[in-house]
Design a protein around this motif. Structure first.
Motif, short mmCIF file in Angstrom:
data_model
loop_
_atom_site.label_atom_id
_atom_site.label_comp_id
_atom_site.label_asym_id
_atom_site.label_seq_id
_atom_site.Cartn_x
_atom_site.Cartn_y
_atom_site.Cartn_z
N LYS A 143 -5.49 -1.77 -15.34
CA LYS A 143 -4.34 -0.91 -15.26
C LYS A 143 -4.78 0.21 -13.92
O LYS A 143 -3.82 0.65 -13.31
N SER A 144 -5.70 0.96 -14.65
CA SER A 144 -6.07 1.95 -13.64
C SER A 144 -6.43 1.76 -12.24
O SER A 144 -6.46 2.63 -11.57
N ALA A 158 -2.66 2.99 -5.75
CA ALA A 158 -2.06 2.99 -4.20
C ALA A 158 -1.89 1.60 -3.99
O ALA A 158 -0.80 1.45 -3.03
N ILE A 159 -2.50 0.63 -4.51
CA ILE A 159 -2.10 -0.94 -4.24
C ILE A 159 -1.12 -1.29 -5.14
O ILE A 159 -1.55 -1.22 -6.32
N GLY A 160 0.03 -2.12 -4.82
CA GLY A 160 0.93 -2.21 -5.68
C GLY A 160 0.46 -3.47 -6.79
O GLY A 160 -0.58 -4.06 -6.45
N HIS A 218 0.98 -1.13 0.12
CA HIS A 218 0.03 -0.15 0.07
C HIS A 218 0.91 1.28 -0.18
O HIS A 218 1.64 1.45 0.96
N LEU A 219 0.72 2.07 -1.14
CA LEU A 219 1.73 3.22 -1.14
C LEU A 219 3.16 2.95 -1.12
O LEU A 219 3.81 3.89 -0.88
N ASP A 220 3.50 1.77 -1.32
CA ASP A 220 4.83 1.25 -1.22
C ASP A 220 5.68 1.48 0.09
O ASP A 220 6.64 1.71 0.23
N ILE A 221 4.80 1.60 1.08
CA ILE A 221 5.30 1.71 2.38
C ILE A 221 4.94 0.72 3.43
O ILE A 221 5.76 0.45 4.35
#
Lengths: 194, 319
Positions: free
Chosen positions: A173-174, A178-180, A46-49
């Motif tokens: 794709k859209s 936020a979710i990887g 999530h948000l790459d964190i």
């Protein structure tokens, strides 16, 4: 004389067939997926964190394990996509919609093995993984396979972890923002037989 | 993530391309060959739709695997062809029109489309899957009942729209259909199906642009009734399909779907007492106000649901 021989050979061949058949049945054990003691869960960035976790509550499957010849083993798993559970009902409803799992169009996520070989500590299983209407060949390392008997039921357990990209399975794709894109699927399962 | 600017851009681009393509080529629409005129008109609309869907990044796959792909690759092109054949520009002599071969063919294909739209969109889903997959949610008689009801609703809506068009209400009806398409897009998105809602935007823009170009060209060339019928036929079929997808694959309720689908038929209001005696402009305002009121009510309730259910989720995600 020929008639006598035929009369003698017929039961013999029948006996042989039975023995061979029984031999196959003895060496290949068939297990049903034990929903109570198994889980299919997933996590995605999530948000790459951080990670969002979820699971599928309705799963079924069958494993045939041939201890003598692993190539004759097979693994099959069917996950009901509708049973997705991320501990947030609103998000679960959203995930069932066509932007994500599209559960009305693609009600199940399936894995069917096509080749099995023994590796240290388990099996390497190659198979077809079908999700969101797209089938891809994947290789999973099923670790475990030890059989025990508990209360008259024979059990075997496996666990594996696999990484999948949602974009490989034609997810919108859209909706990958936020979710990887990458999701890690964790399978811990028990099979049981009487 | 949903991008409102992209949807607005797709809508505006579909509108602009349809409008200019049809308006620039309107002298060709005065051609003595009716099929050429119809083709030019259809091409303008298709160009607008393609532009809009391109901006949205829609890439439907063949063979189509989901309802939206089947709508874009099967239902919409077939509807365009059916309406292309159907909209014969000689409505003055109705007997001749009905007896003509093209009229018969178009009626047959149109009937086939009406009957099969729901089935096409449901293909291989939990509502109507093949026997071997055995994943049907419903027993066959319920599925057939729903399909039949949908087909009857679409037939009645098309018939009602055509009668309204012949009564000279086609401009208001087209505007009402465009408003309904926009509302369908917004409501479907608010219910959580972003791509399904976005699919309505180029349609609303393209049809609006084509209608405006037709109206402006019509000022100079006289009323082009057949093109108006073409637009109404396409709009009703597209509206039905998108709402069907939103209802059975998204989270739209039957109430939402019926209210939006039937709202353009509020244009009938001006045909009855006491409004039928009013001036044309006043009647048009009444028609538009009635359609808008219903759509606003549906949007209001959907917005409230969205605020209750989805906002906490989005707020959580944004943290």
């Amino acid at each position: 004389m020929l008639r006598m021989m035929t009369l003698f050979l017929k039961p013999l061949s029948l006996l042989l067939t039975c023995c061979i058949g029984a031999g196959v049945a003895w060496s290949a054990d068939e297990y049903d997926y034990d929903l109570v003691h198994s889980s299919v869960s997933f996590k995605a960035r999530h948000l790459d964190i951080s990670w969002i976790h979820g699971r599928f509550n309705d799963v079924s499957g069958k494993f045939i394990i041939d201890r003598d010849d692993a190539a004759k083993s097979s693994f099959q798993l069917t996950i009901k996509a509708e049973s997705v559970d991320t501990a947030n009902p609103a998000r679960d409803e959203h995930l069932r919609q066509p932007d994500y799992f599209d559960t009305k169009q693609f009600p199940t996520i399936e894995f069917k093995s096509t080749a099995v070989k023994v590796i240290e500590g388990g099996y390497e299983v190659t198979g077809d993984f079908t999700m969101h209407g797209t089938t891809k060949k994947i290789v999973v390392k099923l670790m475990g396979g030890k059989e025990i008997e508990s209360r008259g039921v024979k059990r075997v357990g496996f666990s594996t972890e696999l990484k999948l990209k949602r974009s490989d399975f034609n997810f919108d794709k859209s909706a990958i923002g936020a979710i990887g894109d990458e999701a890690i699927i964790l399978i811990d399962c028990e099979g049981m037989r009487k | 993530m949903p991008d409102p600017f992209q949807y607005m851009f797709a809508l505006a681009a579909a509108f602009a391309v349809s409008f200019f393509a049809i308006f620039i080529s309107h002298p060709a629409m005065r051609a003595t060959i009716p099929s050429l005129a119809r083709f030019v008109f259809m091409a303008g609309l298709v160009l607008g739709l393609l532009t809009g869907y391109r901006i949205l990044g829609f890439e439907p796959r063949w063979p189509p695997v989901n309802a939206l792909d089947r709508f874009l690759l099967i239902v919409l092109p077939v509807a365009l062809i059916v309406e292309f054949i159907w909209a014969v520009p000689v409505p003055n002599d109705e007997h001749n029109f009905r007896s003509s071969l093209s009229g018969f063919c178009a009626a047959t294909i149109r009937f086939a489309l009406i009957v099969s739209v729901g089935r096409i969109l449901w293909h291989d889903s939990v509502y109507f899957s093949s026997a071997e997959s055995n994943t049907n949610d419903w027993p066959p008689f319920i599925a057939f009942g729903v399909l039949l009801s949908g087909a009857a609703l679409l037939y009645v809506a098309l018939r009602s729209s055509m009668i309204l068009a012949f009564r000279g209400v086609s401009a208001s009806l087209t505007a009402g259909l465009v408003m309904s398409l926009l509302a369908t897009g917004m409501v479907t998105m608010l219910a959580g199906y972003i791509k399904g809602g976005a699919a309505a935007m180029p349609l609303a823009g393209g049809i609006c642009g084509a209608a405006l170009a037709l109206w402006m060209a019509g000022k100079k060339t006289g009323p082009a009734t057949s093109h108006g019928q073409f637009l109404i036929g396409i709009s009703v079929t597209a509206l039905f399909s998108l709402l069907w997808i939103g209802r059975f694959f998204g989270q739209l309720t039957t109430f939402d779907v019926l209210m939006i689908f039937l709202s353009p038929h509020c244009c009938w209001l001006s045909e009855f007492w006491p409004f039928r005696d009013y001036s044309n402009n006043y009647r048009m305002v009444i028609r538009m106000a009635a359609v808008a009121l219903i759509l606003l009510v549906v949007l209001f309730f959907k917005w409230q649901q969205f605020m209750q259910k989805m906002i906490p989720l989005i707020a959580f995600q944004a943290e």
